[in-house]
Scaffold this active site. Structure first.
Site, PDB file in Angstrom:
ATOM      1  N   VAL B 150      11.944 -47.700  65.856  1.00 18.38           N
ATOM      2  CA  VAL B 150      12.681 -47.904  67.101  1.00 18.38           C
ATOM      3  C   VAL B 150      11.642 -48.307  68.138  1.00 18.38           C
ATOM      4  O   VAL B 150      10.541 -47.761  68.160  1.00 18.38           O
ATOM      5  CB  VAL B 150      13.399 -46.613  67.548  1.00 18.38           C
ATOM      6  N   CYS B 151      12.001 -49.271  68.984  1.00 16.96           N
ATOM      7  CA  CYS B 151      11.150 -49.613  70.129  1.00 16.96           C
ATOM      8  C   CYS B 151       9.780 -50.089  69.627  1.00 16.96           C
ATOM      9  O   CYS B 151       9.685 -50.745  68.577  1.00 16.96           O
ATOM     10  CB  CYS B 151      11.076 -48.383  71.047  1.00 16.96           C
ATOM     11  N   THR B 152       8.713 -49.745  70.346  1.00 14.96           N
ATOM     12  CA  THR B 152       7.376 -50.173  69.938  1.00 14.96           C
ATOM     13  C   THR B 152       6.863 -49.432  68.712  1.00 14.96           C
ATOM     14  O   THR B 152       5.722 -49.656  68.292  1.00 14.96           O
ATOM     15  CB  THR B 152       6.381 -49.998  71.096  1.00 14.96           C
TER      16      THR B 152
END
Lengths: 275, 275
Positions: B150-152
């Protein structure tokens, strides 16, 4: 001092040592968003403030109810966000997730800008029966600038007497009980009525918190944190409400949650009969 | 034994005492969704399984990246969900939220059904530079049935060598760096390519996890947990992507995150040059 209190003191002493060596000095101070570094210290001066925000946590609650709002509250420049519980021991939320309180009912600031209460099922029923929790919510809620709930946290607000005469929502399984607490039940995802802000189930905490942040700061700040969280949801399925879920799935979830609803209804009816 | 290890042992001893007196016996065992009671034990037999799911957590990460997925994973009947970190000390995530690991890199099961990695900014950069974290992700990721971010968190997967030749997404600030890791950058909220599942920024964890749950269990189960989480989002604002945000807001967030992006780019370019 009880055994449990003694153990909490010992715990905090150990934690203090660990944090002193393993993390930066920022973690030793009370959490304040001004201290987190990275990018908040570069935000425009007009975005700064000094709100005191308290998020109530308790055993076996649904962590997502409060961690969604914490994402947005935690980025409001200058605001101080606390996780408040009946003691400083780690709070066992649902399914193995523990959250560490940062303040107790006693140490939480008396006058809050935002009081937010999350929900759950069995954990919420236990909290609704706990005089210390209700007393804390009633006390801080009586003076807070904003009184907010996510999911069945609204039943806790109701039990604390904070929804009488207010339009409000809740998780769909709990919404029919709001009338017992003197509230006007509204089938909307986020409901604002004067200083009460209530959200629907679990995931509605993101919508509720972003709507609250809009009221705490200029529109541009709310837009910035929405973009930072990339909040442009695309659920892979489209049955998130009783109206849109397949009827068989709705029936299944109603069966799975029947015990909770029955227990909660006993409490809401008892509240109604007392008032 | 280092000082910090000694302190962790002391901490765990204190925690064990607290949990023994203050919570039910369920919390003393490894977290398994089969033990949570309430309604999961009533779910149809066809919904049961025994997956081992590990969620990687680390200092100063974004807690919502993993608490959204934990909501859905935590309800998969019979699955065992662990929060895994480099030690059992409470992990200070962003803005005062601590999450307790339930397993370490050493005690985490060797063969996982799902490995999920969340993101952040400075915390993620530090994790990307930490050999033990990268080694753990590379090792478990090489055998896991599903490898997710998820995300970075996708940059962590990339740094661990797990995205070479895969279509992938990330938080929009990190997506342009994916090519350095040999990935094919895709501007979508959730990207599946063979057994890799990557999500966009922060809030995309809910979409990603629900899409993964759809692949772990019959459709009816995914529909049930979507309804239970009332996941029918209604963001109060409509600028959650770089394409839809007001240009001035986009520019502001780009400025606020410029240091992170520059540091991350140095790492991704160094990775590219090494491979």
């Amino acid at each position: 001092m009880t055994d449990i209190n003694r153990r909490n003191v010992a715990l905090m002493a150990v934690l203090a040592q660990i944090f002193a060596t393993s993390t930066s000095s920022a973690e030793q101070s009370p959490p304040s968003n001004a201290q987190t570094g990275t990018y908040l210290d570069r935000m425009p001066r007009a975005w700064r403030g000094n709100e005191k925000i308290a998020i109530v946590i308790y055993d076996h609650m649904t962590p997502l109810d409060v961690v969604g709002p914490h994402y947005y509250f935690g980025r409001v420049p200058g605001a101080e966000v606390q996780f408040v519980a009946n003691s400083l021991r780690p709070i066992p939320c649902e399914n193995g997730l523990f959250i560490m309180p940062t303040a107790t009912f006693e140490t939480c600031p008396a006058d809050l800008d935002v009081l937010l209460v999350g929900g759950g099922t069995n954990g919420t029923l236990a909290a609704m029966r706990d005089p210390a929790t209700l007393e804390f919510i009633a006390d801080r809620g009586a003076r807070a600038h904003w009184v907010a709930s996510v999911c069945t946290g609204s039943l806790l607000l109701g039990e604390a007497g904070l929804l009488r005469g207010y339009r409000a929502t809740s998780h769909w399984i709990g919404r029919p009980l709001l009338a017992d607490y003197g509230a006007i039940e509204v089938d909307e995802r986020v409901v604002f009525d004067r200083n009460r802000a209530t959200g629907a189930g679990v995931s509605a905490g993101l919508d509720l918190a972003l709507a609250l942040v809009q009221r705490l700061r200029p529109l541009e700040f709310a837009q910035a944190v929405q973009l930072l969280s990339e909040y442009a949801p695309e659920p892979p399925l489209h049955g998130g409400t009783p109206q849109t879920a397949p009827p068989a799935v709705l029936q299944q979830v109603q069966q799975l949650t029947a015990d909770f609803v029955n227990s909660a209804r006993q409490m809401s009816v008892a509240y109604r009969d007392r008032h």
